[in-house]
Design a protein around this motif. Sequence first.
Motif, short mmCIF file in Angstrom:
data_model
loop_
_atom_site.label_atom_id
_atom_site.label_comp_id
_atom_site.label_asym_id
_atom_site.label_seq_id
_atom_site.Cartn_x
_atom_site.Cartn_y
_atom_site.Cartn_z
N PHE A 14 52.63 -7.25 108.57
CA PHE A 14 51.82 -6.71 109.66
C PHE A 14 52.67 -6.54 110.92
O PHE A 14 52.61 -5.50 111.59
CB PHE A 14 50.65 -7.67 109.92
N LYS A 15 53.46 -7.55 111.23
CA LYS A 15 54.33 -7.47 112.41
C LYS A 15 55.34 -6.34 112.26
O LYS A 15 55.64 -5.61 113.21
CB LYS A 15 55.04 -8.81 112.61
N LEU A 16 55.87 -6.20 111.05
CA LEU A 16 56.86 -5.15 110.81
C LEU A 16 56.22 -3.76 110.89
O LEU A 16 56.76 -2.84 111.52
CB LEU A 16 57.51 -5.36 109.43
N LEU A 17 55.06 -3.61 110.28
CA LEU A 17 54.37 -2.32 110.30
C LEU A 17 54.01 -1.90 111.71
O LEU A 17 54.18 -0.72 112.09
CB LEU A 17 53.10 -2.39 109.44
N THR A 18 53.52 -2.83 112.51
CA THR A 18 53.09 -2.48 113.86
C THR A 18 54.27 -2.28 114.82
O THR A 18 54.06 -1.93 115.98
CB THR A 18 52.12 -3.54 114.43
N SER A 19 55.48 -2.48 114.32
CA SER A 19 56.66 -2.16 115.13
C SER A 19 57.00 -0.67 115.04
O SER A 19 57.82 -0.17 115.81
CB SER A 19 57.87 -2.99 114.68
N VAL A 20 56.36 0.02 114.09
CA VAL A 20 56.59 1.45 113.91
C VAL A 20 55.71 2.23 114.87
O VAL A 20 54.51 1.95 115.00
CB VAL A 20 56.28 1.87 112.46
N GLN A 21 56.29 3.19 115.56
CA GLN A 21 55.53 4.00 116.51
C GLN A 21 54.36 4.69 115.80
O GLN A 21 54.54 5.32 114.76
CB GLN A 21 56.42 5.05 117.15
N GLY A 22 53.17 4.55 116.37
CA GLY A 22 52.00 5.18 115.78
C GLY A 22 51.20 4.28 114.86
O GLY A 22 50.10 4.64 114.44
N VAL A 23 51.75 3.10 114.55
CA VAL A 23 51.03 2.14 113.70
C VAL A 23 50.49 1.02 114.58
O VAL A 23 51.23 0.12 114.99
CB VAL A 23 51.94 1.56 112.60
N GLY A 24 49.20 1.08 114.88
CA GLY A 24 48.56 0.01 115.62
C GLY A 24 48.03 -1.04 114.67
O GLY A 24 48.23 -0.97 113.46
N ALA A 25 47.34 -2.02 115.23
CA ALA A 25 46.84 -3.12 114.41
C ALA A 25 45.87 -2.63 113.34
O ALA A 25 45.93 -3.08 112.18
CB ALA A 25 46.15 -4.15 115.31
N LYS A 26 44.99 -1.71 113.68
CA LYS A 26 44.00 -1.22 112.73
C LYS A 26 44.66 -0.53 111.55
O LYS A 26 44.30 -0.75 110.39
CB LYS A 26 43.02 -0.27 113.43
N VAL A 27 45.65 0.31 111.84
CA VAL A 27 46.36 1.02 110.77
C VAL A 27 47.20 0.04 109.94
O VAL A 27 47.28 0.15 108.72
CB VAL A 27 47.25 2.13 111.36
N GLY A 28 47.81 -0.93 110.61
CA GLY A 28 48.58 -1.93 109.88
C GLY A 28 47.72 -2.68 108.88
O GLY A 28 48.12 -2.90 107.73
N LEU A 29 46.51 -3.06 109.29
CA LEU A 29 45.59 -3.74 108.38
C LEU A 29 45.15 -2.80 107.25
O LEU A 29 44.98 -3.23 106.10
CB LEU A 29 44.37 -4.25 109.13
N ALA A 30 44.96 -1.53 107.58
CA ALA A 30 44.55 -0.56 106.55
C ALA A 30 45.63 -0.41 105.47
O ALA A 30 45.32 -0.34 104.27
CB ALA A 30 44.26 0.80 107.20
N ILE A 31 46.89 -0.37 105.89
CA ILE A 31 47.98 -0.27 104.93
C ILE A 31 48.02 -1.51 104.04
O ILE A 31 48.18 -1.42 102.81
CB ILE A 31 49.33 -0.07 105.65
N LEU A 32 47.85 -2.68 104.64
CA LEU A 32 47.89 -3.93 103.88
C LEU A 32 46.64 -4.10 103.00
O LEU A 32 46.67 -4.91 102.07
CB LEU A 32 48.03 -5.11 104.83
#
Length: 204
Positions: free
Chosen positions: A72-90
């Motif tokens: 989650f921390k790694l995903l949200t370090s990518v521009q355009g990936v907020g917390a909601k999108v990070g959770l959706a990917i996971l």
Amino acid sequence: MIGRLKGLVEETGDDWALIDVGGVCYVVFCSGRTLSALPARGQATVLEIETHVREDHFHLYGFATPSERDWFKLLTSVQGVGAKVGLAILTVQGPEQLLQAIAAGDKAAVAQASGVGPKLAGRVVSELKDKVGGMVLGSAAQTSATAGGGASASGPADEAISALVNLGYGRSEAFGAVGRVLQDSDGKADLDTLIRLGLRELAS
């Protein structure tokens, strides 16, 4: 900062859980994968927590495992990936699956998540490909990463992956199957063997 919560499951929603810790109930936002792993209401649970403090909110994000929190921390370090999108990917890709998808350059696997289009999926894959090696995800994921590293090299492995993809298998699936064959053969399998045994892996 809160790093972990131990308490009782009080209630759950579409993307959150209410955890009772000594009479104080915390709202914790979670991936669908973590929510599905929670015990029944009133049962004890432990969640790894990532705390986000902003001027206008204080949010807790909970994960069933440390590796999911790290992703989650790694995903949200990518521009355009907020917390909601990070959770959706996971929700659609667990840590091991996500590691394999990124190592394989499988943008389609990442794009399965709600709110992730092809452009953002490509950015996630390209930005994280060089970073995933330092993550500690457990022996199974490390094995997958090691095997995948061999499979990504040019030569018979690349050709075998392409052949399996042409037969209708997903790139991540093909990548993992060829990687496992390479690992079992100490990297010495030829193209025909990689395809034949790769198909056997995919069928098992």
